[in-house]
Design an enzyme around this catalytic site. Structure first.
Site, PDB file in Angstrom:
ATOM      1  N   SER A   1       0.823  -1.197   0.000  1.00  0.00           N
ATOM      2  CA  SER A   1       0.000   0.000   0.000  1.00  0.00           C
ATOM      3  C   SER A   1       0.872   1.267   0.000  1.00  0.00           C
ATOM      4  O   SER A   1       1.669   1.460  -0.912  1.00  0.00           O
ATOM      5  CB  SER A   1      -0.967  -0.044   1.190  1.00  0.00           C
ATOM      6  OG  SER A   1      -1.954   0.957   1.067  1.00  0.00           O
TER       7      SER A   1
ATOM      8  N   ASP B   1      -9.155  -4.529  -5.890  1.00  0.00           N
ATOM      9  CA  ASP B   1      -8.664  -3.549  -4.916  1.00  0.00           C
ATOM     10  C   ASP B   1      -9.464  -2.257  -5.024  1.00  0.00           C
ATOM     11  O   ASP B   1      -9.424  -1.561  -6.042  1.00  0.00           O
ATOM     12  CB  ASP B   1      -7.181  -3.273  -5.183  1.00  0.00           C
ATOM     13  CG  ASP B   1      -6.510  -2.491  -4.068  1.00  0.00           C
ATOM     14  OD1 ASP B   1      -7.209  -1.793  -3.312  1.00  0.00           O
ATOM     15  OD2 ASP B   1      -5.266  -2.576  -3.959  1.00  0.00           O
TER      16      ASP B   1
ATOM     17  N   HIS C   1      -7.386  -5.377  -1.530  1.00  0.00           N
ATOM     18  CA  HIS C   1      -6.200  -4.617  -1.138  1.00  0.00           C
ATOM     19  C   HIS C   1      -5.389  -5.300  -0.047  1.00  0.00           C
ATOM     20  O   HIS C   1      -4.172  -5.168   0.001  1.00  0.00           O
ATOM     21  CB  HIS C   1      -6.638  -3.228  -0.647  1.00  0.00           C
ATOM     22  CG  HIS C   1      -5.505  -2.288  -0.384  1.00  0.00           C
ATOM     23  ND1 HIS C   1      -4.672  -1.815  -1.378  1.00  0.00           N
ATOM     24  CD2 HIS C   1      -5.055  -1.723   0.773  1.00  0.00           C
ATOM     25  CE1 HIS C   1      -3.769  -1.008  -0.858  1.00  0.00           C
ATOM     26  NE2 HIS C   1      -3.971  -0.938   0.443  1.00  0.00           N
TER      27      HIS C   1
END
Length: 292
Positions: free
Chosen positions: A162, A208, A240
């Site tokens: 991320s 995601d 995600h």
């Protein structure tokens, strides 16, 4: 999107700090006249060995604290008979604790790397902050940590999830001497990485909703025009947070990429080239195909 002047000023500030850090690393002793295959660690790989929960090396771990980053856990092979190892720093994402990326430590270390899973200064740290902390942590590992004698300071890599993935792109841009980067479901407001010269494997997740591939991972991959090698792997049906728990596909291709570019181990090229076809785990794979 940030204004160009703000982005330029911020990059100049980061570059000046990173240049000083890079100088410290460049002054460290180098392994003498390494030739092809000199960095290979462990037996010849197989599909079974690269997908196993643990690789051929027994590992240990130790807590690492540094003055210019928060803390982390270093995982390392206990074997000292094969010389030094490459090192990888792994950063978590937004409001994510180290515990959720800790599985990368023993998984990668058992394949022949020194791995630091990082606990960032703040869960709110942005990608640029995480980049600086990853580079600081790498420098601390090779200069001052208790595992420094196990590390080849010229074979370093970054990895992150991320905002940690977005940070690994920035760290690569700041320090082109890095051997590899593996951004996982990367998030960053900056979409332009044309000056990044580090071999980079980007992984995205098909479903995601936080860092959608169409707005992040795929765009980042397309912008890596200076990277000598690059690949984009999209995990079918994943969201995600797929990188926050043990995942065979993520582990397999991360290990193959790190082995190929950190260890210059062409034995692992078989897992990258020819490229994997779409299957039940992979919805898309783009690549430049590593050259021997």
């Amino acid at each position: 999107m940030r204004h160009a002047s703000t982005r330029t000023a911020k990059r100049l500030g980061l570059l000046s700090g990173a240049a000083a850090l890079a100088l410290g690393v460049s002054l460290l002793p180098q392994e003498a006249q390494a030739g092809p295959g000199d960095f290979q660690r462990g037996p010849a790989p197989t599909e079974q060995s690269i997908t196993a929960e643990r690789g051929p090396f027994a590992t240990a771990q130790t807590t690492v604290d540094g003055p210019t980053f928060n803390r982390g856990t270093a995982y390392y092979p206990t074997d000292t008979s094969q010389g030094t190892f490459g090192a990888v720093v792994v950063s978590p994402g937004f409001i994510t604790p180290e515990a959720l990326i800790s599985w990368y430590g023993p998984r990668l270390a058992s394949q022949g790397f020194v791995v630091l899973t990082l606990d960032t200064n703040s869960g709110l740290d942005q990608p640029d902050d995480r980049a600086t902390q990853m580079l600081n942590a790498l420098d601390h590992l090779v200069q001052s940590s208790s595992v420094r004698n196990r590390i080849d300071p010229n074979r370093l890599a970054v990895m992150g999830h991320s905002m940690g993935g977005g940070g690994s792109l920035r760290a690569s841009e700041l320090r082109p001497s890095l051997k590899a980067a593996v951004p996982l479901m990367p998030w960053n407001n900056d979409k332009t990485w044309q000056t990044d010269q580090v071999p980079t494997l980007i992984m995205g997740a098909e479903n995601d909703a936080i860092a959608s591939p169409a707005s992040h991972a795929e765009v980042f991959y397309g912008s890596l025009t200076a990277a000598p090698e690059k690949a984009y792997l999209e995990l079918r049906g994943a969201d995600h947070n797929v990188a926050l728990g043990s995942n065979v596909t993520i582990a397999k291709y991360s290990i193959a990429w790190l082995k190929r570019f950190v260890d210059e181990d062409v034995r692992y090229e078989q897992f990258l080239c020819p490229a994997p076809a779409p299957n039940t785990q992979i919805s898309e794979y783009r690549h430049t195909c590593p050259t021997g």
